[in-house]
Motif scaffolding. Structure first.
Motif, PDB file in Angstrom:
ATOM      1  N   LEU A 102     -13.240 -78.603   0.546  1.00 44.18           N
ATOM      2  CA  LEU A 102     -12.078 -78.096  -0.162  1.00 44.18           C
ATOM      3  C   LEU A 102     -10.816 -78.707   0.443  1.00 44.18           C
ATOM      4  O   LEU A 102      -9.738 -78.130   0.380  1.00 44.18           O
ATOM      5  CB  LEU A 102     -12.008 -76.563  -0.069  1.00 44.18           C
ATOM      6  CG  LEU A 102     -13.213 -75.780  -0.597  1.00 44.18           C
ATOM      7  CD1 LEU A 102     -12.978 -74.276  -0.454  1.00 44.18           C
ATOM      8  CD2 LEU A 102     -13.509 -76.142  -2.037  1.00 44.18           C
TER       9      LEU A 102
ATOM     10  N   GLN B 145      -9.294 -72.314 -12.288  1.00 45.82           N
ATOM     11  CA  GLN B 145      -9.986 -72.499 -11.011  1.00 45.82           C
ATOM     12  C   GLN B 145      -9.141 -72.002  -9.853  1.00 45.82           C
ATOM     13  O   GLN B 145      -9.674 -71.464  -8.866  1.00 45.82           O
ATOM     14  CB  GLN B 145     -10.372 -73.967 -10.844  1.00 45.82           C
ATOM     15  CG  GLN B 145     -11.417 -74.405 -11.863  1.00 45.82           C
ATOM     16  CD  GLN B 145     -11.884 -75.839 -11.708  1.00 45.82           C
ATOM     17  OE1 GLN B 145     -12.692 -76.296 -12.504  1.00 45.82           O
ATOM     18  NE2 GLN B 145     -11.400 -76.556 -10.719  1.00 45.82           N
ATOM     19  N   ALA B 146      -7.819 -72.164  -9.942  1.00 42.91           N
ATOM     20  CA  ALA B 146      -6.936 -71.667  -8.895  1.00 42.91           C
ATOM     21  C   ALA B 146      -6.993 -70.144  -8.816  1.00 42.91           C
ATOM     22  O   ALA B 146      -7.104 -69.556  -7.722  1.00 42.91           O
ATOM     23  CB  ALA B 146      -5.501 -72.125  -9.152  1.00 42.91           C
TER      24      ALA B 146
ATOM     25  N   LEU C 138     -10.529 -69.100  -7.395  1.00 44.56           N
ATOM     26  CA  LEU C 138     -10.719 -69.317  -5.961  1.00 44.56           C
ATOM     27  C   LEU C 138      -9.830 -68.398  -5.137  1.00 44.56           C
ATOM     28  O   LEU C 138     -10.298 -67.746  -4.188  1.00 44.56           O
ATOM     29  CB  LEU C 138     -10.451 -70.778  -5.605  1.00 44.56           C
ATOM     30  CG  LEU C 138     -10.606 -71.148  -4.125  1.00 44.56           C
ATOM     31  CD1 LEU C 138     -12.022 -70.867  -3.646  1.00 44.56           C
ATOM     32  CD2 LEU C 138     -10.246 -72.607  -3.884  1.00 44.56           C
ATOM     33  N   CYS C 139      -8.553 -68.336  -5.471  1.00 47.95           N
ATOM     34  CA  CYS C 139      -7.629 -67.518  -4.679  1.00 47.95           C
ATOM     35  C   CYS C 139      -7.955 -66.035  -4.789  1.00 47.95           C
ATOM     36  O   CYS C 139      -7.874 -65.283  -3.803  1.00 47.95           O
ATOM     37  CB  CYS C 139      -6.193 -67.788  -5.114  1.00 47.95           C
ATOM     38  SG  CYS C 139      -5.630 -69.450  -4.720  1.00 47.95           S
TER      39      CYS C 139
ATOM     40  N   TYR D 282      -3.285 -77.296  -5.087  1.00 48.69           N
ATOM     41  CA  TYR D 282      -3.515 -76.767  -3.751  1.00 48.69           C
ATOM     42  C   TYR D 282      -3.069 -75.315  -3.644  1.00 48.69           C
ATOM     43  O   TYR D 282      -2.228 -74.839  -4.415  1.00 48.69           O
ATOM     44  CB  TYR D 282      -2.743 -77.586  -2.711  1.00 48.69           C
ATOM     45  CG  TYR D 282      -2.860 -79.073  -2.917  1.00 48.69           C
ATOM     46  CD1 TYR D 282      -3.980 -79.758  -2.474  1.00 48.69           C
ATOM     47  CD2 TYR D 282      -1.869 -79.788  -3.583  1.00 48.69           C
ATOM     48  CE1 TYR D 282      -4.108 -81.127  -2.665  1.00 48.69           C
ATOM     49  CE2 TYR D 282      -1.978 -81.151  -3.782  1.00 48.69           C
ATOM     50  CZ  TYR D 282      -3.102 -81.815  -3.330  1.00 48.69           C
ATOM     51  OH  TYR D 282      -3.226 -83.158  -3.536  1.00 48.69           O
TER      52      TYR D 282
ATOM     53  N   TYR E  43      -8.602 -76.831  -5.263  1.00 45.74           N
ATOM     54  CA  TYR E  43      -9.450 -76.093  -6.203  1.00 45.74           C
ATOM     55  C   TYR E  43      -9.895 -76.951  -7.396  1.00 45.74           C
ATOM     56  O   TYR E  43     -10.087 -76.449  -8.509  1.00 45.74           O
ATOM     57  CB  TYR E  43      -8.744 -74.839  -6.699  1.00 45.74           C
ATOM     58  CG  TYR E  43      -7.275 -74.988  -7.029  1.00 45.74           C
ATOM     59  CD1 TYR E  43      -6.850 -75.539  -8.236  1.00 45.74           C
ATOM     60  CD2 TYR E  43      -6.305 -74.580  -6.111  1.00 45.74           C
ATOM     61  CE1 TYR E  43      -5.509 -75.681  -8.530  1.00 45.74           C
ATOM     62  CE2 TYR E  43      -4.956 -74.722  -6.398  1.00 45.74           C
ATOM     63  CZ  TYR E  43      -4.560 -75.260  -7.606  1.00 45.74           C
ATOM     64  OH  TYR E  43      -3.228 -75.403  -7.894  1.00 45.74           O
TER      65      TYR E  43
ATOM     66  N   GLN F 228     -16.475 -74.740 -10.812  1.00 47.09           N
ATOM     67  CA  GLN F 228     -16.438 -73.335 -10.398  1.00 47.09           C
ATOM     68  C   GLN F 228     -17.676 -72.934  -9.611  1.00 47.09           C
ATOM     69  O   GLN F 228     -17.584 -72.125  -8.682  1.00 47.09           O
ATOM     70  CB  GLN F 228     -16.276 -72.425 -11.617  1.00 47.09           C
ATOM     71  CG  GLN F 228     -16.101 -70.956 -11.246  1.00 47.09           C
ATOM     72  CD  GLN F 228     -15.635 -70.109 -12.395  1.00 47.09           C
ATOM     73  OE1 GLN F 228     -14.758 -70.512 -13.151  1.00 47.09           O
ATOM     74  NE2 GLN F 228     -16.219 -68.923 -12.551  1.00 47.09           N
TER      75      GLN F 228
ATOM     76  N   LEU G 161     -17.031 -73.894  -6.095  1.00 44.72           N
ATOM     77  CA  LEU G 161     -16.028 -72.987  -5.518  1.00 44.72           C
ATOM     78  C   LEU G 161     -16.669 -71.637  -5.176  1.00 44.72           C
ATOM     79  O   LEU G 161     -16.377 -71.046  -4.126  1.00 44.72           O
ATOM     80  CB  LEU G 161     -14.871 -72.788  -6.492  1.00 44.72           C
ATOM     81  CG  LEU G 161     -14.044 -74.031  -6.853  1.00 44.72           C
ATOM     82  CD1 LEU G 161     -12.955 -73.663  -7.866  1.00 44.72           C
ATOM     83  CD2 LEU G 161     -13.424 -74.669  -5.617  1.00 44.72           C
TER      84      LEU G 161
END
Length: 516
Positions: A105, A409-410, A413-414, A434, A490, A494, A497
């Protein structure tokens, strides 16, 4: 044999003049040689030869080519921090014995996993050029770029720029190198963000310039701390005024140079994922106008923003609306926004103010461009096709699809890192590729995890998940920013991730002070 022995030794030579270093090196070579090598292989052996001649017996013939001072000043902090750890890692799960292949990552290449296809218009432009035999793109071009590419770039960015204000370079990094080389002298100062992309400071320091860091505020969407920036510039100007007075009294002349030559602003931001509002950009420009300092605006991520209520605002466009009082140097490219980073095509645009403040800097950059002749002729053929597409609706749909994918995706992930991983809180990004993740070290075994570096190192060793520590981007905790962070990219599919989150969650739970 002797050369290898010298190179494997890690002793530093004295930091003195080149000639003194050569003398020291010869003495060092003599003392470093094993006795049997010196006596047998060098002085008395007639079988050892170079081009048919015996090795010299005169120690004055033992010599070394010194590296340039510029090359010695050039060092990438990411490589210096990460390489010693990563070099010892095992990427294959089979070799590790636990089946955990490495999940990165860390790498800022959006194409590496293959799930984000490049812009079709860019591919089509190159394909069509090659189908025509490539005759249109096989020769040299003007050092500043093809007329078609420069015109397309100028029209795309607007703000009064013309094709003559554009230089096509080898990637956005090459564009920044051109701009900063034309702007900076030894002992001049460049202001860069912290945390921020380290390239700015690497370029500045390689030229002997100094770097001062202004803070980004994590609780305010990583906006620039303009109060601290103003105080920093004022302090530097006072110091410079004192130094100039001393110079005037000793030399009888006053230097016309300015101590702070530029303020670098990265928007959308790496590593923060920030996207500044037009209001905040106006405040930055007001500060730059107050101190008569140009802005170097790194806009490589351009339109990759997630909030429809806060669109990307180019710095030069805001400056134009405010009356063009502040000169803006814009750096951008095709790499990230159109997913062709390996093509290495970027550009720099000089948006001058009404006083012509950038005139000499722009002329200097054009002279410097003649050294490397910029990006390849072939890839420059894609610039007009991408920035002035024939199928406008098709381009808009492709860009919308890319932005939606990255946004999804952000958020995934977050959200998962914050919800599932003990002691971690992700800062939700507003754009780019990022996000930064806060590490609450008080929630972990202090003998294992006590800062961002220890977190990154043990996560890589135990779970084979690779992230970049905050200090790689100049973020070291202080009273003002009392937190450790790491950066994630990210762009991966998925399912990858998700697997990364599971491993990170297991890692955090294993080393938590309070088990859940």
């Amino acid at each position: 044999r002797i050369t290898c022995h010298f190179l494997l030794r890690k002793e530093k030579l004295p930091s003195t003049s080149v000639q003194e270093r050569l003398v020291s090196y010869r003495k060092y070579c003599y003392s470093a040689m094993p006795p049997n090598v010196l006596k047998t292989d060098l002085l008395h052996s007639s079988s050892s030869s170079l081009n048919g001649n015996a090795l010299p017996t005169d120690l004055e013939d033992v010599w070394v080519c010194p590296a340039s001072e510029k090359s010695l000043r050039t060092a990438n902090p990411i490589r210096a921090i990460v390489d010693p750890i990563v070099s010892k890692s095992i990427k294959s799960g089979a070799e590790r014995g636990d089946g955990k292949d490495q999940i990165s990552l860390a790498l800022g290449d959006p194409t590496v996993f293959g799930n984000l296809p490049p812009c079709p218009a860019a591919i089509e432009a190159i394909t069509e050029t090659l189908k025509m035999g490539g005759a249109m793109a096989t020769g040299y071009v003007n050092a500043c770029g093809t007329p078609e590419a420069r015109a397309a770039i100028a029209e795309s960015h607007g703000a009064g720029a013309t094709a003559d204000n554009v230089i096509v370079a080898s990637g956005c990094s090459g564009a920044l190198e051109l701009a900063l080389t034309a702007l900076l002298d030894a002992d001049s100062i460049l202001l860069v963000p912290s945390p921020g992309f380290p390239l700015y400071s690497v370029i500045a320091k390689s030229h002997g310039a100094k770097v001062e860091y202004y803070d980004l505020l994590p609780d305010s969407g990583w906006e620039c701390d303009l109060v601290q920036m103003d105080q920093l510039i004022t302090r530097l100007n006072i110091i410079d005024g004192h130094n100039r007075s001393m110079q005037e009294s000793t030399c009888g002349s006053r230097s016309p140079t300015q101590v702070v030559r530029g303020i670098v602003v990265n928007n959308p931001g790496n590593p923060t994922g920030s996207n500044y509002s037009a209001h905040h950009l106006r405040n930055i420009l007001k500060l730059a106008h107050k101190h008569h300092i140009p802005i170097v605006s790194d806009e490589i991520y351009g339109d990759i923003v997630f909030d429809p209520n806060c669109c990307f605002s180019p710095m030069a466009e805001i400056s134009a609306r405010m009356g063009k009082h502040v000169p803006v140097i814009t750096a951008s490219g095709l790499g990230k926004q159109y997913l062709v980073p390996g093509w290495r095509v970027g550009w720099v645009i000089f948006h001058d103010n009404h006083h012509g403040s950038l005139k000499e800097v722009e002329a200097g950059a054009k002279r410097l461009a003649q050294v490397t002749l910029g990006a390849s002729h072939l890839v420059q053929c894609a610039i007009p096709a991408v920035l002035q597409p024939k199928d406008i609706m098709g381009m808009l749909e492709w860009k919308k699809g890319l932005t939606n994918t990255l946004k999804h995706q952000a958020l995934f992930l977050c959200g998962r890192l914050t919800e599932s991983c003990h002691g971690l809180t992700a800062f939700c990004p507003q754009g780019a590729m990022y996000a930064l993740v806060k590490i609450d070290v008080s929630q972990f075994d202090k003998n294992v995890i006590y800062d961002d570096m220890s977190f990154m190192k043990h996560l890589l060793e135990e779970e084979n998940v690779f992230v970049l520590p905050g200090r790689a981007f100049g973020m070291i905790p202080s009273l003002k920013q009392p937190c450790y962070v790491f950066r994630v990219v990210y762009c991966a599919p998925q399912e990858i991730l998700e697997q990364a989150v599971i491993r990170i969650a297991n890692f955090c739970q294993l080393h938590a002070t309070t088990k859940s």
